[in-house]
Structures are given as structure tokens and as C-alpha cells.
Motif scaffolding. Structure first.
Motif, short mmCIF file in Angstrom:
data_model
loop_
_atom_site.label_atom_id
_atom_site.label_comp_id
_atom_site.label_asym_id
_atom_site.label_seq_id
_atom_site.Cartn_x
_atom_site.Cartn_y
_atom_site.Cartn_z
N LEU A 176 0.86 -1.19 0.00
CA LEU A 176 0.00 0.00 0.00
C LEU A 176 0.90 1.24 0.00
O LEU A 176 1.77 1.37 0.86
CB LEU A 176 -0.90 -0.02 1.24
N LEU A 206 -7.94 -3.35 -2.64
CA LEU A 206 -6.98 -3.31 -1.52
C LEU A 206 -7.30 -4.43 -0.53
O LEU A 206 -6.42 -5.21 -0.15
CB LEU A 206 -7.05 -1.95 -0.81
N ILE A 207 -8.58 -4.51 -0.13
CA ILE A 207 -8.96 -5.52 0.86
C ILE A 207 -8.71 -6.93 0.30
O ILE A 207 -8.19 -7.79 1.00
CB ILE A 207 -10.45 -5.35 1.26
N ASP A 208 -9.06 -7.13 -0.95
CA ASP A 208 -8.80 -8.41 -1.61
C ASP A 208 -7.30 -8.73 -1.57
O ASP A 208 -6.91 -9.87 -1.29
CB ASP A 208 -9.31 -8.33 -3.06
N LEU A 220 -11.67 0.32 -3.78
CA LEU A 220 -10.99 -0.06 -2.54
C LEU A 220 -11.08 -1.55 -2.26
O LEU A 220 -10.27 -2.10 -1.51
CB LEU A 220 -11.61 0.71 -1.37
N GLY A 221 -12.07 -2.22 -2.85
CA GLY A 221 -12.20 -3.66 -2.68
C GLY A 221 -10.93 -4.38 -3.13
O GLY A 221 -10.58 -5.44 -2.60
N ASN A 246 -5.14 -7.60 0.62
CA ASN A 246 -4.78 -7.88 2.02
C ASN A 246 -5.14 -9.32 2.38
O ASN A 246 -4.42 -9.98 3.13
CB ASN A 246 -5.53 -6.95 2.97
N ILE A 247 -6.27 -9.79 1.85
CA ILE A 247 -6.73 -11.15 2.16
C ILE A 247 -5.86 -12.18 1.46
O ILE A 247 -5.45 -13.19 2.04
CB ILE A 247 -8.22 -11.32 1.75
N GLU A 248 -5.54 -11.92 0.19
CA GLU A 248 -4.80 -12.89 -0.63
C GLU A 248 -3.32 -12.99 -0.26
O GLU A 248 -2.72 -14.05 -0.40
CB GLU A 248 -4.92 -12.53 -2.12
N ALA A 249 -2.73 -11.87 0.18
CA ALA A 249 -1.29 -11.86 0.43
C ALA A 249 -0.96 -12.42 1.81
O ALA A 249 -1.79 -12.42 2.72
CB ALA A 249 -0.76 -10.43 0.32
N THR A 261 0.99 -7.63 4.25
CA THR A 261 0.72 -6.32 3.66
C THR A 261 1.74 -5.35 4.22
O THR A 261 1.95 -5.31 5.44
CB THR A 261 -0.70 -5.84 4.04
N TYR A 268 -3.17 4.81 -2.61
CA TYR A 268 -4.27 5.48 -1.91
C TYR A 268 -3.82 6.86 -1.45
O TYR A 268 -2.64 7.20 -1.52
CB TYR A 268 -4.69 4.60 -0.72
#
Lengths: 133, 130
Positions: free
Chosen positions: B6, B115-117, B112-113, B119-122, B125, B40
Motif C-alpha cells: 500500500l 486493496l482488501i482483496d 478499494l475492494g 490484504n486477504i490474498e497476500a 501487507t 491510496y
């Protein structure tokens, strides 16, 4: 499986755009059904201070949004005690942010939890994703 | 390891972009994967193709484009932050009835989804910001 997301808010609500844009990300993470917590450290504690009025600076006030986060299952607001004390603030200076607990007949409960710096470190160490704004 | 990055600050104003670029190059060199870079706040300004810094300075925006071209790194600019700051791709400019677009090659604009995606996949972060 959901991850534990922590949003670390360290800046005053106005003066820079970080707080406002951080809130936008919080709402998206909640929509992804993640386990979301918020931390308020340093000047970030001012984000949830009572009685905010932005009329004089020509900016949109957004402090009411924090109280709406409970409806999105965002109800863990960790506020660092030392940051409050360093600014001459107490819990009484913060907005009474609450949520309705679906596991307890929708009883209204406080979202804000005042923690020491050491406890905050512990909470942070338990997260999967820490986003700092 | 799989990373999502990010970037929260604009180029030149702040060292975040340079540090993020250096981190990503080092990570790739060690065989790690960069799942996504999300821009961002003022970080969206990393994606303009209209920056013309002095000749003896680095050209940060094209360093990102080169990274995307050479390593296929996914560079995503937040649409809400971009709209506030005047970053446009051709489709968005058309949709808004504007007469120009300014996005650099290798970047895409999304929500922004992403970013969250990321964060979930990695696995990790890493935030570069103030």
C-alpha cells in the motif's frame, strides 16, 4: 476464512485527509466480512472526540460515521490511554460510541475500549493485516 | 512470500514511493511475489503520465510503469482517491465528460475492494506512508 484487520489511526480528523479516507477503507473491509478493529493512537484520539464542529473550516464533518460502524459489525475501538493523557483528555471527552450485540438480545454496548500502550502492542501483535493511516 | 503493498503518499513530496519501489525490487530479486500494489491518498499521484521532473532527477512514475512491464506487477489506483485528485483513465474521463486523461502505462483504476482483496490474498501487507 476472515482475517483480523486493524486500522491504526494516528492523525487528527481534520488538517489532513487521512482520517476521512481511512474511514472509507474501514467500510469496505466490513463489507468483505473481515474481523475489523480500529486503534486510535497519538492525535488519532481526536477523531472520536466529542463535540466536533467543522463549520468554521468549511469541511464536511464525518464524526457521526464512527457511531454508525456498529451496524457493520465494527465495534472494537481500542484507544490508547497514554495518548489521551498526553493531550489532557479522558474517556469522558470521547463520543459515546455503541453497538447492538446480536448475541445478547441486541443490548447496546460500548465500542470504545481504553487500553494501555503495552496492551495496544499486544492487540496489534494479534492482527493479520495492519493498515496505518 | 506473497506481498500486497500500500502506497499512501505522492511521489517527490515524500519518500514512500521510492522506498516502496526499492522494497519491491528487492523482494522480486529474492524470488518473492508481489500480488498487488495499491495506491491510496496522495499515492494515486504515482500514476500520472504527465510528470516532467528535472533531467537530473529520477522519474518515479515511469519506474512504476517499468516495474509493471518487466514483472507484470498489478498497479491499482483507488478510484475514489483518484477522482478527488484528478487522476483519470480514458474510460473514466469519458464517463465524467472530461477532455483529457493522464494515467501512466501499467496502472489501472479500481475500487478499494482491490486493496482488501489484496490484504486477504497476500501473506503480508506492507504500508508505505507518513
Amino acid at each position: 476464512m476472515s482475517k483480523k484487520f486493524m486500522y491504526v489511526n494516528r492523525k487528527a480528523p481534520y488538517g489532513t485527509v487521512y482520517a476521512l479516507e481511512s474511514l472509507e477503507v474501514v467500510l469496505i473491509a466490513a463489507a468483505f466480512e473481515q474481523d475489523v478493529s480500529l486503534a486510535f493512537i497519538d492525535d488519532g484520539v481526536y477523531q472520536i472526540a466529542k463535540g466536533q464542529d467543522t463549520k468554521g473550516i468549511g469541511m464536511k464533518g464525518f464524526s457521526a460515521t464512527y457511531n454508525a460502524l456498529g451496524d457493520y459489525d465494527v465495534n472494537k475501538f481500542y484507544v490508547e490511554r497514554e495518548s489521551l493523557e498526553e493531550r489532557g483528555l479522558t474517556e469522558d471527552d470521547l463520543m459515546p460510541i455503541v453497538y447492538e450485540d446480536e448475541n445478547d438480545d441486541w443490548a447496546e454496548k460500548p465500542s470504545v475500549k481504553i487500553v494501555s500502550r503495552a496492551e495496544m502492542a499486544q492487540v496489534l501483535s494479534e492482527q493479520d493485516v495492519t493498515l496505518s493511516f | 512470500m506473497k506481498f500486497t503493498i500500500l502506497v499512501n503518499e505522492g511521489p517527490y513530496q515524500h519518500q514512500s514511493s521510492d522506498s516502496a519501489l526499492q522494497f519491491i525490487r528487492a523482494a522480486l530479486e529474492k524470488g518473492h511475489e508481489i500480488f498487488r500494489v495499491f495506491f491510496y491518498h496522495d499515492g494515486v499521484n504515482n500514476g500520472t503520465r504527465l510528470a516532467v521532473p528535472p533531467k537530473d532527477d529520477r522519474l518515479i512514475q515511469s519506474e512504476w510503469s517499468t516495474l509493471a512491464e518487466e514483472h507484470g506487477v498489478d498497479l491499482v489506483i483507488c478510484i475514489a482517491a483518484a477522482q478527488r485528485r484528478g487522476l483519470m483513465d480514458a474510460d473514466e474521463a469519458k464517463r465524467q465528460g472530461l477532455d483529457a486523461n493522464n494515467i501512466a502505462p501499467g496502472f489501472r483504476i479500481s475500487g478499494l475492494g482491490q486493496l482488501i482483496d489484496g490484504n486477504i490474498e497476500a501473506d503480508r501487507t506492507i504500508v508505505f506512508g507518513d
